[in-house]
Design an enzyme around this catalytic site. Structure first.
Site, PDB file in Angstrom:
ATOM      1  N   ARG A   1       0.808  -1.137  -0.033  1.00 34.29           N
ATOM      2  CA  ARG A   1       0.050  -0.022   0.097  1.00 34.29           C
ATOM      3  C   ARG A   1       0.756   1.164   0.273  1.00 34.29           C
ATOM      4  O   ARG A   1       0.428   2.304  -0.507  1.00 34.29           O
ATOM      5  CB  ARG A   1      -0.978  -0.068   1.415  1.00 34.29           C
ATOM      6  CG  ARG A   1      -1.787   1.338   1.746  1.00 34.29           C
ATOM      7  CD  ARG A   1      -2.711   1.595   0.432  1.00 34.29           C
ATOM      8  NE  ARG A   1      -3.409   2.639   0.761  1.00 34.29           N
ATOM      9  CZ  ARG A   1      -3.050   3.812   0.774  1.00 34.29           C
ATOM     10  NH1 ARG A   1      -1.800   4.307   0.432  1.00 34.29           N
ATOM     11  NH2 ARG A   1      -3.732   4.935   1.030  1.00 34.29           N
ATOM     12  N   LYS A   2       2.082   0.946   0.489  1.00 38.43           N
ATOM     13  CA  LYS A   2       2.976   2.297   0.356  1.00 38.43           C
ATOM     14  C   LYS A   2       2.252   3.520   1.083  1.00 38.43           C
ATOM     15  O   LYS A   2       2.110   4.736   0.467  1.00 38.43           O
ATOM     16  CB  LYS A   2       3.507   2.632  -0.897  1.00 38.43           C
ATOM     17  CG  LYS A   2       4.512   1.425  -1.625  1.00 38.43           C
ATOM     18  CD  LYS A   2       5.071   2.148  -2.799  1.00 38.43           C
ATOM     19  CE  LYS A   2       5.827   1.063  -3.652  1.00 38.43           C
ATOM     20  NZ  LYS A   2       5.056  -0.060  -4.106  1.00 38.43           N
TER      21      LYS A   2
END
Ligand code: S5P
Length: 463
Positions: A290-291
């Site tokens: 998901r960063k």
């Protein structure tokens, strides 16, 4: 009941425990081996208690030693953690007449979803029986379905506590850990019997503390060792259904399945459940890439809530450190109670990345300071970091991997498994299009698995 162990006032004596350690050593349930991380860590004590089933007298002693430790705890039923602890729990049940339940390792099918087998009533108290506790993660996987069925769990009994944070972790969840042996007791006993030198024992105790502190990190290393793979496939396909089909196809070859679920036009809790079932079926961990990159308060909402509810189903997620260490705190607030792990992006594979130099060093420092939740890094060349590849026990996962060096027309840069694992000193290769764009992704995954694992074994020999 059969009094199998000599006992004083009904309890098992210290001598009996020592004797049992020697017997476990005799049958090689406890032995010395090595499994290293690139950062030089190893787990020199190899414990595999499955062999106990072949030695009924030792099995009986094991069960009695564990029963002795939970004397005084109150419970109505017992549940063994599959699979190794099942014969132990069965023996305890037969010896003492306490009924047993069984947890299914894979929930049978999506229709019946019966996770716990056996007869019980809501509100009863269940003792969890496990062979070994390292970080506490597999115990938690058994406690959750028991509690979901309305059972109360207050006590856990294990044969061996590896003393790597499991007791504290379980205590934080209100669970009391009872262990027949600690790893220190085993080492001390083997030293006293002249089977292990004091130097090896001391080094072992010291090294044991360098095992990943985060439970998912520890589980990933165990999984890599038992499945002989350091391949993570990036499942960047067009739909959630295609991702599930891919996960089933490449599942036997991977240690981690990496997802970007926000590229799908549909994502439901049923997809998450199916993905979890595939992870259990094939024995891999789930990593939603998901960063995260916002302030702590925002990321805690993004991680725990929204449409995706990532923390509910993904063992691993990742974050940029651009906002500062508050992002770790925000994610940890949601992820730690669920037993999750976080990777920090220390470097990126893309051309012109700004994640380098001092930034990378700051990420390494933040990871070191938060090892209870941070399990490692997304990195590209940890072997060339000026201060070394980060704290011992942190795991490196590297994207931008194909069998031939090259890139795409949007800045991606590829290195080979040999280069990433050998020269650049990473632990896990992340492969997307190298697998998913192949005519036969399952066959391609096998190829990458072999390339990655051979490179891993070769580089450990050099280390
Ligand atoms: O620096 C990075 C970090 C990541 S997580 N570079 C990357 O490419 N990734 C991810 O790895 C990227 O989002 C994609 O999912 C995967 C690489 O895919 P491939 O098709 O280029 O192998």
């Amino acid at each position: 009941m059969v009094g199998v162990l000599p006992s004083q006032s009904g309890t098992v004596s210290r001598r009996d425990y020592e004797d049992l350690v020697l017997k476990l050593h005799d049958i090689q349930a406890v032995k010395f081996g090595e499994f290293k991380l690139k950062s030089g860590i190893m787990s020199p004590v190899y414990i595999d208690l499955r062999v106990i089933v072949s030695y009924p007298e030792i099995l009986l002693r094991v069960a009695e030693a564990m029963w002795d430790r939970v004397r005084g705890a109150a419970f109505d039923v017992m549940c063994g953690v599959p699979y190794t602890a099942l014969p132990i729990a069965t023996t305890m049940s037969l010896q003492h007449g306490t009924p047993m339940l069984m947890r299914r390792k894979e929930v049978k099918d999506y229709g019946t979803k019966k996770a716990i087998e056996g007869a019980f009533a809501r509100g009863q108290t269940c003792l969890v029986v496990e062979d070994l506790v390292t970080s506490g993660m597999s115990v938690q996987e058994t406690v959750a379905p028991l509690e979901a069925e309305g059972l109360r769990v207050t006590d856990v009994v294990v044969l061996i506590d590896r003393q790597q944070g499991g007791e504290a972790r379980l205590a934080a969840q209100g669970l009391k850990l009872h262990a027949a042996f600690t790893l220190s007791f085993i080492l001390d006993t083997l030293v006293a019997a002249g089977r292990v030198t004091p130097e090896v024992a001391a080094a072992t105790k010291k090294r044991a503390r360098s095992w990943p502190k985060n439970a998912v990190g520890a589980e990933l290393l165990r999984l890599m060792a038992r499945k002989q793979t350091n391949l993570s496939v990036a499942a960047d396909v067009e739909s959630a259904d295609a991702m599930l089909a891919l996960a089933d196809a490449v599942g036997p070859s991977i240690c981690v399945l990496k997802t970007h679920v926000d590229v799908f036009d549909v994502w439901t809790p049923a997809h998450a459940e199916k993905l979890q079932a595939l992870a259990a079926k094939h024995d891999f961990l789930i990593f939603e890439d998901r960063k995260f990159a916002d302030i702590g308060n925002t990321v805690s909402m993004q991680y725990g809530g929204g449409i995706y509810r990532i923390a509910d189903w993904s063992h691993i997620t990742n974050a940029h450190l651009v906002p500062g260490s508050g992002i770790i705190d925000g994610l940890k607030k949601v992820g730690a109670p669920k037993g999750r792990g976080l990777l920090l992006l220390a470097e990126m594979s893309s051309k012109g990345t700004l994640a380098k130099g001092d930034y990378t060093a700051a990420v390494a420092a933040a990871a070191e300071a938060n090892q209870d939740f941070v399990m490692g890094f997304i990195s590209v060349s940890p072997g060339s970091w000026p201060a070394g590849p980060g704290a011992p026990g942190l795991i490196h996962m590297t994207p931008g991997v194909q069998l031939a060096k090259g890139g795409d027309d949007l800045g991606q840069q590829y290195n080979t498994p040999d280069s990433v694992i050998g020269e650049r000193r990473s632990d896990v290769i992340i492969v997307g299009r190298g697998v998913i764009a192949a005519a036969d992704p399952a066959a391609a995954a096998k190829q990458y698995r072999e390339a990655g694992w051979n490179a891993y074994l070769a580089s450990l020999q050099e280390a």
